[in-house]
Design an enzyme around this catalytic site. Structure first.
Site, PDB file in Angstrom:
ATOM      1  N   LYS A 198       0.837  -1.204   0.000  1.00 50.15           N
ATOM      2  CA  LYS A 198       0.000   0.000   0.000  1.00 50.15           C
ATOM      3  C   LYS A 198       0.865   1.244   0.000  1.00 50.15           C
ATOM      4  CE  LYS A 198      -3.579  -2.144   2.691  1.00 50.15           C
ATOM      5  NZ  LYS A 198      -3.817  -2.525   4.073  1.00 50.15           N
ATOM      6  N   GLN A 231      -5.532  -2.087   9.979  1.00 52.65           N
ATOM      7  CA  GLN A 231      -5.356  -3.376   9.322  1.00 52.65           C
ATOM      8  C   GLN A 231      -5.990  -4.497  10.163  1.00 52.65           C
ATOM      9  OE1 GLN A 231      -3.117  -3.753   6.398  1.00 52.65           O
ATOM     10  NE2 GLN A 231      -3.826  -5.853   6.250  1.00 52.65           N
ATOM     11  N   ASP A 284     -11.850   2.373   4.122  1.00 49.74           N
ATOM     12  CA  ASP A 284     -12.210   0.958   3.956  1.00 49.74           C
ATOM     13  C   ASP A 284     -13.716   0.786   3.732  1.00 49.74           C
ATOM     14  OD1 ASP A 284     -10.007  -0.833   4.109  1.00 49.74           O
ATOM     15  OD2 ASP A 284      -9.840  -0.529   6.278  1.00 49.74           O
TER      16      ASP A 284
HETATM   17  N1  GUE Z   1      -8.606  -2.753   7.143  1.00 47.19           N
HETATM   18  C1  GUE Z   1      -8.220  -3.607   6.207  1.00 47.19           C
HETATM   19  N2  GUE Z   1      -8.438  -3.332   4.902  1.00 47.19           N
HETATM   20  C2  GUE Z   1      -8.040  -4.199   3.921  1.00 47.19           C
HETATM   21  O1  GUE Z   1      -8.243  -3.941   2.724  1.00 47.19           O
HETATM   22  C3  GUE Z   1      -7.374  -5.400   4.309  1.00 47.19           C
HETATM   23  C4  GUE Z   1      -7.173  -5.625   5.674  1.00 47.19           C
HETATM   24  N3  GUE Z   1      -7.618  -4.728   6.587  1.00 47.19           N
HETATM   25  N4  GUE Z   1      -6.550  -6.729   6.087  1.00 47.19           N
HETATM   26  C5  GUE Z   1      -5.982  -7.684   5.164  1.00 47.19           C
HETATM   27  C6  GUE Z   1      -6.734  -7.712   3.865  1.00 47.19           C
HETATM   28  C7  GUE Z   1      -5.964  -8.332   2.731  1.00 47.19           C
HETATM   29  N5  GUE Z   1      -5.742  -7.276   1.781  1.00 47.19           N
HETATM   30  C8  GUE Z   1      -4.960  -7.398   0.636  1.00 47.19           C
HETATM   31  C9  GUE Z   1      -4.807  -6.387  -0.269  1.00 47.19           C
HETATM   32  C10 GUE Z   1      -3.990  -6.527  -1.380  1.00 47.19           C
HETATM   33  C11 GUE Z   1      -3.291  -7.698  -1.603  1.00 47.19           C
HETATM   34  C12 GUE Z   1      -2.400  -7.828  -2.779  1.00 47.19           C
HETATM   35  O2  GUE Z   1      -2.104  -6.873  -3.454  1.00 47.19           O
HETATM   36  N6  GUE Z   1      -1.938  -9.035  -3.093  1.00 47.19           N
HETATM   37  C13 GUE Z   1      -1.066  -9.305  -4.220  1.00 47.19           C
HETATM   38  C14 GUE Z   1       0.175 -10.091  -3.829  1.00 47.19           C
HETATM   39  C15 GUE Z   1       0.566 -10.043  -2.383  1.00 47.19           C
HETATM   40  C16 GUE Z   1       1.696 -10.971  -2.017  1.00 47.19           C
HETATM   41  O3  GUE Z   1       2.534 -11.294  -2.852  1.00 47.19           O
HETATM   42  O4  GUE Z   1       1.700 -11.348  -0.840  1.00 47.19           O
HETATM   43  C17 GUE Z   1      -1.823 -10.108  -5.267  1.00 47.19           C
HETATM   44  O5  GUE Z   1      -2.852 -10.705  -4.907  1.00 47.19           O
HETATM   45  O6  GUE Z   1      -1.384 -10.147  -6.376  1.00 47.19           O
HETATM   46  C18 GUE Z   1      -3.447  -8.719  -0.708  1.00 47.19           C
HETATM   47  C19 GUE Z   1      -4.288  -8.576   0.388  1.00 47.19           C
HETATM   48  C20 GUE Z   1      -6.320  -6.144   2.224  1.00 47.19           C
HETATM   49  N7  GUE Z   1      -6.926  -6.338   3.399  1.00 47.19           N
END
Ligand code: GUE
Length: 300
Positions: free
Chosen positions: A56, A100, A129
């Site tokens: 992020k 988070q 969010d």
């Molecule tokens: N308040 C809050 N808001 C959230 O939006 C929130 C949260 N808590 N807690 C955790 C989850 C999970 N999450 C992700 C966002 C982007 C990827 C992301 O970009 N992933 C990449 C790769 C990541 C990697 O390589 O580990 C992909 O899917 O290609 C993953 C997970 C947002 N979350």
């Protein structure tokens, strides 16, 4: 059939570029410096959470958004976290606040955090969010302020891939407040209320207690899996030609897998999102979008 790959990463890059342009254009049109600020609050040391926060952060910088991270130790109390949220609410230099989730279970002398109380405390105008009750309520009524990032990312993906769900059966597997519930609501709405033509679907919410889950999934023209169970959706649960959206991000050993068994699903579906590179990057792109929106709302 071999499914078309829905490239979330490419579309996310496109959206992030649009956000960056919007930031620049806003500074020009107002004649004022415009640098929205997003604060992520990270409690404890969960390694996966640290990766998201870092991703992020990088995305913010590239879009002309200031990204800050507040780290609190896992042993922090509920009051420590509530005090920090209150301070960020008051701080006019902060436009968006993201706490988070999940919060660590072992914190606060074993009692754990009251997650709901923390989310309820975030200023609704800084709630990028879209987890606060006011913003969820506005969304449910079809007059959203913010759209929640993951469902909005999926709407954008479908829109930009010219995939219409109007009149179609969509099955959302999972009923979380973060993805399943708002996703179902947004897809069922009339055209326009979520800002896009991706609407008017006939939506079913399925979950762990659904009778004949496989049969219900097979009715789906568009299947959205958001359960958090690695590779739970098998090829035989998919209607031939369906569009499959995989929201899951599960670490299995050193591999990242979705909630859908990708290889077998690709043989049946007409289009599918990969993991990684699907919904995850879109979530971050929409978070940036919401941060810019928050900054504009607060300057009004
Ligand atoms: N308040 C809050 N808001 C959230 O939006 C929130 C949260 N808590 N807690 C955790 C989850 C999970 N999450 C992700 C966002 C982007 C990827 C992301 O970009 N992933 C990449 C790769 C990541 C990697 O390589 O580990 C992909 O899917 O290609 C993953 C997970 C947002 N979350």
């Amino acid at each position: 059939m071999t499914a078309k790959l829905l490239d979330g990463k490419r579309i996310a890059a496109e959206i992030r570029e649009e956000v960056a342009q919007d930031v620049k254009a806003t500074a020009v049109s107002t004649g004022q410096p415009f640098r929205p600020c997003l604060v992520a609050v990270l409690v404890g040391e969960d390694p996966a959470s640290k990766v998201y926060v870092r991703n992020k952060q990088r995305a913010c910088e590239k879009a002309g958004i200031e990204g800050r991270t507040h780290r609190l130790p896992a042993e922090s109390t509920q009051k420590d976290l509530m005090d920090l949220v209150a301070q960020l609410n008051e701080d006019p230099s902060v436009n968006g606040i993201l706490v988070q989730l999940p919060l660590p279970k072992n914190g606060n002398a074993g009692a754990g955090f009251n997650e709901r109380a923390v989310l309820d405390a975030i200023d609704p105008l800084k709630d990028v969010d879209c987890f606060s009750p006011v913003n969820v309520g506005l969304l449910m009524q079809g007059r959203p302020r913010f759209l929640p990032c993951t469902p909005h990312g999926i709407i954008q993906l479908l829109h930009r891939e010219n995939i219409s769900v109007a009149g179609k059966n969509v099955v959302v597997v999972g009923r979380s407040d973060i993805v399943g519930k708002p996703m179902a609501m947004m897809l069922a709405q009339r055209d326009g209320s979520c800002g896009r033509d991706v609407a008017n679907a006939t939506v079913t919410i399925a979950h762990s207690r659904t009778d004949d889950l496989a049969g219900v999934c097979r009715t789906a023209d568009c299947l959205i899996a958001a359960v958090g169970v690695p590779e739970m959706v098998k090829g035989n649960m998919i209607k031939p030609g369906a569009v499959v959206i995989d929201v899951g991000i599960n670490r299995v050993g050193d591999r990242l897998v979705g909630d859908v068994a990708f290889d077998e699903a690709s043989e049946v579906a007409s289009a599918i999102t990969p993991v990684p590179g699907g919904v995850g990057p879109l979530t971050i792109a929409m978070l940036l979008h919401n941060t810019v929106m928050a900054a504009k709302l607060q300057s009004e």
